[in-house]
Design a protein around this motif. Structure first.
Motif, mmCIF file in Angstrom:
data_model
loop_
_atom_site.group_PDB
_atom_site.id
_atom_site.type_symbol
_atom_site.label_atom_id
_atom_site.label_comp_id
_atom_site.label_asym_id
_atom_site.label_seq_id
_atom_site.Cartn_x
_atom_site.Cartn_y
_atom_site.Cartn_z
ATOM 1 N N ILE A 1 -6.980 -0.217 11.851
ATOM 2 C CA ILE A 1 -7.343 -0.322 10.447
ATOM 3 C C ILE A 1 -7.131 1.024 9.776
ATOM 4 N N TYR A 2 -6.439 1.000 8.646
ATOM 5 C CA TYR A 2 -6.145 2.206 7.874
ATOM 6 C C TYR A 2 -6.742 2.068 6.481
ATOM 7 N N GLY A 3 -7.276 3.153 5.949
ATOM 8 C CA GLY A 3 -7.877 3.099 4.623
ATOM 9 C C GLY A 3 -7.651 4.374 3.829
ATOM 10 N N PHE A 4 -7.498 4.215 2.535
ATOM 11 C CA PHE A 4 -7.457 5.356 1.617
ATOM 12 C C PHE A 4 -7.934 4.878 0.259
ATOM 13 N N TYR A 5 -8.160 5.805 -0.654
ATOM 14 C CA TYR A 5 -8.645 5.441 -1.974
ATOM 15 C C TYR A 5 -7.921 6.259 -3.037
ATOM 16 N N GLY A 6 -8.029 5.816 -4.259
ATOM 17 C CA GLY A 6 -7.405 6.529 -5.368
ATOM 18 C C GLY A 6 -7.283 5.649 -6.590
ATOM 19 N N ILE A 7 -6.759 6.223 -7.637
ATOM 20 C CA ILE A 7 -6.493 5.460 -8.847
ATOM 21 C C ILE A 7 -5.000 5.493 -9.115
ATOM 22 N N LEU B 1 0.818 -1.204 0.000
ATOM 23 C CA LEU B 1 0.000 0.000 0.000
ATOM 24 C C LEU B 1 0.854 1.257 0.000
ATOM 25 N N VAL B 2 1.983 1.202 0.681
ATOM 26 C CA VAL B 2 2.892 2.349 0.716
ATOM 27 C C VAL B 2 3.375 2.707 -0.689
ATOM 28 N N ARG B 3 3.629 1.688 -1.501
ATOM 29 C CA ARG B 3 4.078 1.938 -2.869
ATOM 30 C C ARG B 3 3.022 2.635 -3.703
ATOM 31 N N VAL B 4 1.762 2.496 -3.296
ATOM 32 C CA VAL B 4 0.676 3.200 -3.969
ATOM 33 C C VAL B 4 0.499 4.587 -3.361
ATOM 34 N N GLY B 5 0.310 4.638 -2.051
ATOM 35 C CA GLY B 5 0.023 5.901 -1.382
ATOM 36 C C GLY B 5 1.152 6.902 -1.388
ATOM 37 N N PHE B 6 2.405 6.411 -1.427
ATOM 38 C CA PHE B 6 3.574 7.288 -1.491
ATOM 39 C C PHE B 6 4.325 7.082 -2.805
ATOM 40 N N GLY B 7 3.612 6.638 -3.828
ATOM 41 C CA GLY B 7 4.274 6.234 -5.071
ATOM 42 C C GLY B 7 4.936 7.338 -5.844
ATOM 43 N N VAL B 8 4.482 8.575 -5.729
ATOM 44 C CA VAL B 8 5.051 9.688 -6.476
ATOM 45 C C VAL B 8 5.849 10.563 -5.517
ATOM 46 N N GLN B 9 7.163 10.577 -5.696
ATOM 47 C CA GLN B 9 8.029 11.310 -4.781
ATOM 48 C C GLN B 9 8.987 12.212 -5.547
ATOM 49 N N LEU C 1 -6.882 -0.983 2.036
ATOM 50 C CA LEU C 1 -7.014 -1.134 3.485
ATOM 51 C C LEU C 1 -5.818 -1.880 4.054
ATOM 52 N N PHE C 2 -5.474 -1.522 5.281
ATOM 53 C CA PHE C 2 -4.393 -2.205 5.997
ATOM 54 C C PHE C 2 -4.851 -2.472 7.417
ATOM 55 N N VAL C 3 -4.678 -3.713 7.868
ATOM 56 C CA VAL C 3 -5.063 -4.116 9.211
ATOM 57 C C VAL C 3 -3.823 -4.591 9.961
ATOM 58 N N CYS C 4 -3.620 -4.113 11.174
ATOM 59 C CA CYS C 4 -2.479 -4.589 11.962
ATOM 60 C C CYS C 4 -2.888 -4.725 13.425
ATOM 61 N N ARG C 5 -2.273 -5.692 14.095
ATOM 62 C CA ARG C 5 -2.493 -5.926 15.506
ATOM 63 C C ARG C 5 -1.617 -4.966 16.311
ATOM 64 N N TYR D 1 -5.072 -5.116 1.994
ATOM 65 C CA TYR D 1 -6.125 -5.312 1.006
ATOM 66 C C TYR D 1 -5.924 -4.253 -0.065
ATOM 67 N N LYS D 2 -5.365 -4.668 -1.177
ATOM 68 C CA LYS D 2 -4.987 -3.734 -2.241
ATOM 69 C C LYS D 2 -5.989 -3.798 -3.379
ATOM 70 N N ALA D 3 -6.793 -2.748 -3.510
ATOM 71 C CA ALA D 3 -7.770 -2.630 -4.594
ATOM 72 C C ALA D 3 -8.696 -3.841 -4.640
ATOM 73 N N ASP D 4 -9.057 -4.372 -3.477
ATOM 74 C CA ASP D 4 -9.995 -5.494 -3.417
ATOM 75 C C ASP D 4 -11.444 -5.028 -3.454
ATOM 76 N N ALA D 5 -11.659 -3.708 -3.441
ATOM 77 C CA ALA D 5 -13.010 -3.159 -3.486
ATOM 78 C C ALA D 5 -12.927 -1.742 -4.054
ATOM 79 N N LYS D 6 -14.085 -1.149 -4.311
ATOM 80 C CA LYS D 6 -14.169 0.224 -4.785
ATOM 81 C C LYS D 6 -14.600 1.131 -3.640
ATOM 82 N N ALA D 7 -14.112 2.346 -3.658
ATOM 83 C CA ALA D 7 -14.504 3.294 -2.617
ATOM 84 C C ALA D 7 -16.000 3.551 -2.651
ATOM 85 N N SER D 8 -16.600 3.422 -3.827
ATOM 86 C CA SER D 8 -18.041 3.658 -3.979
ATOM 87 C C SER D 8 -18.882 2.549 -3.361
ATOM 88 N N ASP D 9 -18.266 1.428 -2.957
ATOM 89 C CA ASP D 9 -19.022 0.345 -2.315
ATOM 90 C C ASP D 9 -19.530 0.738 -0.933
#
Length: 214
Positions: A189-195, A66-74, A150-154, A163-171
């Protein structure tokens, strides 16, 4: 001994005196050798800093998909992992002889789109957690419904799940199966959306956060 590329005026690979030549992201680079400092007894603060850094590295490594997506443009040719570590390292600190984590402050994405509104989680179902959020017009960009990440951690980081692009934000909801590793623990639980088809930072939202104890 170093190997020359394109003659004496080209780049080189290997060690020459006190400098090292290498290629990074297709660019020939040259850097000085690190100064060797021998310390038999590391300071207490140094040990604490290393422990905090190690915990941060574990979390960012587990969330790397998810980091590679959310922080992909540097900028400045930083990798997404390095950018995420720089952003989150300050949220790991030493207290009461252990590493503490400020979980609500952790960020797995950087973007200008609005965060997921009313990001909540419920365990009404026997074997599933249900994450919910509200609709936002940003979910529909360039005629493409935005992907959900989405990211889940204990709390002890011994269990994590991406959970990488397993659903749409519009769901507006996503079901997470409850496993034995989750039971009896606090989950973050952490969540964000984008293309992820355009190199623009505003194509992603900021990170939303919620927690629950099973």
């Amino acid at each position: 001994m170093a190997v020359l590329f394109n003659g004496i005026l080209g780049g080189f690979k290997g060690k020459v005196g006190s400098v090292v030549g290498a290629k990074w992201k297709g660019i020939q680079t040259m850097r000085s050798l690190p100064e060797v400092v021998k310390r038999r007894h590391k300071s207490e603060r140094c040990r604490h800093d290393r422990a905090c850094f190690g915990k941060a590295a574990i979390l960012m490594r587990d969330a790397l998909k998810l980091v590679r997506v959310g922080f992909g443009v540097q900028k400045k040719q930083r990798t997404a992992y390095v950018a995420a570590m720089s952003e989150n390292r300050k949220f790991f600190y030493w207290e009461d002889d252990q590493v503490k984590i400020d979980f609500p402050q952790i960020k797995l994405s950087r973007g200008n789109l609005p965060r997921l509104d009313h990001f909540t989680i419920h365990n009404d179902l026997e074997d599933k957690l249900v994450v919910q959020w509200d609709w936002h017009e940003s979910f529909y960009l360039n005629k493409v419904f935005c992907d959900l990440f989405l990211f889940v951690c204990r709390e002890d980081l011994d269990y994590t799940k991406c959970y990488k692009a397993d659903a749409k934000a519009s769901d507006l909801h996503f079901e997470i199966p409850i496993t034995n590793d989750m039971k009896g623990h606090q989950l973050h639980i952490y969540g964000f959306y984008g293309i992820n088809n355009e190199l623009k930072t505003d194509r992603f939202s900021g990170t939303s956060y919620v927690t629950i104890t099973l």
